[in-house]
Design a protein around this motif. Structure first.
Motif, mmCIF file in Angstrom:
data_model
loop_
_atom_site.group_PDB
_atom_site.id
_atom_site.type_symbol
_atom_site.label_atom_id
_atom_site.label_comp_id
_atom_site.label_asym_id
_atom_site.label_seq_id
_atom_site.Cartn_x
_atom_site.Cartn_y
_atom_site.Cartn_z
ATOM 1 N N ARG A 1 0.840 -1.194 0.000
ATOM 2 C CA ARG A 1 0.000 0.000 0.000
ATOM 3 C C ARG A 1 0.875 1.245 0.000
ATOM 4 O O ARG A 1 1.987 1.232 0.524
ATOM 5 C CB ARG A 1 -0.918 0.044 1.235
ATOM 6 C CG ARG A 1 -1.782 -1.183 1.450
ATOM 7 C CD ARG A 1 -2.716 -0.962 2.628
ATOM 8 N NE ARG A 1 -3.471 -2.146 3.018
ATOM 9 C CZ ARG A 1 -3.135 -2.952 4.004
ATOM 10 N NH1 ARG A 1 -2.029 -2.695 4.704
ATOM 11 N NH2 ARG A 1 -3.870 -4.005 4.298
ATOM 12 N N ASP B 1 -9.883 -2.486 4.973
ATOM 13 C CA ASP B 1 -9.626 -2.579 3.538
ATOM 14 C C ASP B 1 -10.957 -2.683 2.804
ATOM 15 O O ASP B 1 -11.881 -3.374 3.271
ATOM 16 C CB ASP B 1 -8.797 -3.826 3.199
ATOM 17 C CG ASP B 1 -7.356 -3.713 3.639
ATOM 18 O OD1 ASP B 1 -6.853 -2.586 3.770
ATOM 19 O OD2 ASP B 1 -6.733 -4.769 3.850
ATOM 20 N N TRP C 1 -6.949 -4.561 -6.559
ATOM 21 C CA TRP C 1 -6.842 -3.218 -6.008
ATOM 22 C C TRP C 1 -7.783 -3.013 -4.833
ATOM 23 O O TRP C 1 -8.885 -3.556 -4.801
ATOM 24 C CB TRP C 1 -7.121 -2.175 -7.089
ATOM 25 C CG TRP C 1 -6.061 -2.127 -8.145
ATOM 26 C CD1 TRP C 1 -6.088 -2.752 -9.357
ATOM 27 C CD2 TRP C 1 -4.812 -1.445 -8.068
ATOM 28 N NE1 TRP C 1 -4.941 -2.499 -10.054
ATOM 29 C CE2 TRP C 1 -4.127 -1.687 -9.283
ATOM 30 C CE3 TRP C 1 -4.199 -0.640 -7.110
ATOM 31 C CZ2 TRP C 1 -2.874 -1.168 -9.553
ATOM 32 C CZ3 TRP C 1 -2.946 -0.111 -7.370
ATOM 33 C CH2 TRP C 1 -2.298 -0.378 -8.587
ATOM 34 N N ASN D 1 -7.667 1.635 1.556
ATOM 35 C CA ASN D 1 -7.358 1.336 2.954
ATOM 36 C C ASN D 1 -7.406 2.605 3.794
ATOM 37 O O ASN D 1 -6.966 3.673 3.356
ATOM 38 C CB ASN D 1 -5.970 0.694 3.067
ATOM 39 C CG ASN D 1 -5.515 0.556 4.513
ATOM 40 O OD1 ASN D 1 -4.846 1.440 5.050
ATOM 41 N ND2 ASN D 1 -5.877 -0.538 5.141
ATOM 42 N N MET E 1 -4.735 5.023 2.101
ATOM 43 C CA MET E 1 -3.839 4.409 1.138
ATOM 44 C C MET E 1 -4.594 3.659 0.049
ATOM 45 O O MET E 1 -5.761 3.308 0.190
ATOM 46 C CB MET E 1 -2.886 3.429 1.829
ATOM 47 C CG MET E 1 -1.945 4.062 2.835
ATOM 48 S SD MET E 1 -0.707 2.865 3.410
ATOM 49 C CE MET E 1 0.297 3.915 4.471
ATOM 50 N N GLY F 1 -4.076 0.087 -2.091
ATOM 51 C CA GLY F 1 -3.334 -1.160 -1.979
ATOM 52 C C GLY F 1 -3.437 -2.023 -3.234
ATOM 53 O O GLY F 1 -4.387 -1.901 -4.018
ATOM 54 N N TYR F 2 -2.432 -2.889 -3.384
ATOM 55 C CA TYR F 2 -2.397 -3.845 -4.513
ATOM 56 C C TYR F 2 -2.043 -5.208 -3.973
ATOM 57 O O TYR F 2 -1.045 -5.363 -3.230
ATOM 58 C CB TYR F 2 -1.381 -3.408 -5.561
ATOM 59 C CG TYR F 2 -1.327 -4.326 -6.766
ATOM 60 C CD1 TYR F 2 -2.305 -4.260 -7.751
ATOM 61 C CD2 TYR F 2 -0.306 -5.269 -6.889
ATOM 62 C CE1 TYR F 2 -2.270 -5.093 -8.849
ATOM 63 C CE2 TYR F 2 -0.269 -6.120 -7.993
ATOM 64 C CZ TYR F 2 -1.251 -6.035 -8.964
ATOM 65 O OH TYR F 2 -1.203 -6.881 -10.035
#
Length: 216
Positions: free
Chosen positions: A27, A166, A173, A176, A211, A213-214
């Motif tokens: 993230r 999350d 994807w 967050n 954030m 995230g991946y």
């Protein structure tokens, strides 16, 4: 029967591949450190003044990497670009006077627990923080009183607790949001060869992050 067994094994293999393909979450986003400062009275050569220390907030790029042990448990590392904080005197004769400035990095390693396995995944975490201070400078206000001086801040170890959530946009994807409380305590010392200025400081910040995230 043999065909059903083969199909079941194939499904299990695909499921295992899917889990292993999503073992990590990285993230990046905005992280704000907002100190909840308390301190001893500033002492000059061992004699306490009537002023304490206050530390300002700062916002930087935050980074996390989480390894998912299983559907519920993960191990997370928090990192960031260096935070820069202004230090001022609070209360008493020195109220509002600049004391100094410092940069710090607060790497934090935590165990996190996810409550659900859907698109919306709230979690809690508990871990250990190490904060290292560097690039400390004495403010011109204080140097006007003491002359050329040097500021040092002792590095800190402490516990860190967090809550977060999350939201999965798709299989990879996510968005967050999180909030942390970190126990950061330091000893501040300013010296100029003649005088010694000291204070014990509990920074204990709340750390807020937004954030992207991946998962991979």
């Amino acid at each position: 029967m043999k065909s059903l067994t083969t199909l079941a094994l194939a499904i299990a293999a695909l499921s295992t591949q899917q889990v292993s393909a999503n073992d990590w979450i990285v993230r990046a986003g905005v992280t704000s450190v907002q100190p909840n400062t308390s301190s001893s009275f500033i002492a000059i050569d061992g004699t306490a003044t009537d002023s304490k220390v206050d530390i300002g907030s700062n916002t930087q790029l935050g980074l996390t990497a989480t390894y998912l042990v299983d559907d519920n448990w993960g191990i997370e590392l928090l990192a960031a670009t260096p935070f820069t904080h202004k230090i001022k005197a609070k209360g008493g004769a020195l109220n509002g006077a600049g004391v100094g400035e410092t940069q710090h990095l607060p790497p934090t390693l935590s165990a996190v627990y996810y409550f659900t396995n859907g698109d919306l995944r709230p979690y809690v975490g508990l871990g250990l923080n190490y904060t290292t201070f560097f690039s400390e400078d004495v403010d011109a206000d204080l140097e006007g009183i003491l002359g050329a001086s040097k500021l040092t801040l002792k590095d800190s170890w402490g516990l860190a607790a967090q809550i977060g959530v999350d939201y999965n946009l798709n299989d990879r994807w996510q968005l967050n949001a999180s909030m942390r409380y970190i126990d950061i305590n330091t000893d501040a010392k300013i010296t100029n060869g003649t005088n010694v200025v000291t204070a014990d400081v509990d920074i204990d910040p709340y750390v807020y992050s937004l954030m992207v995230g991946y998962k991979f």
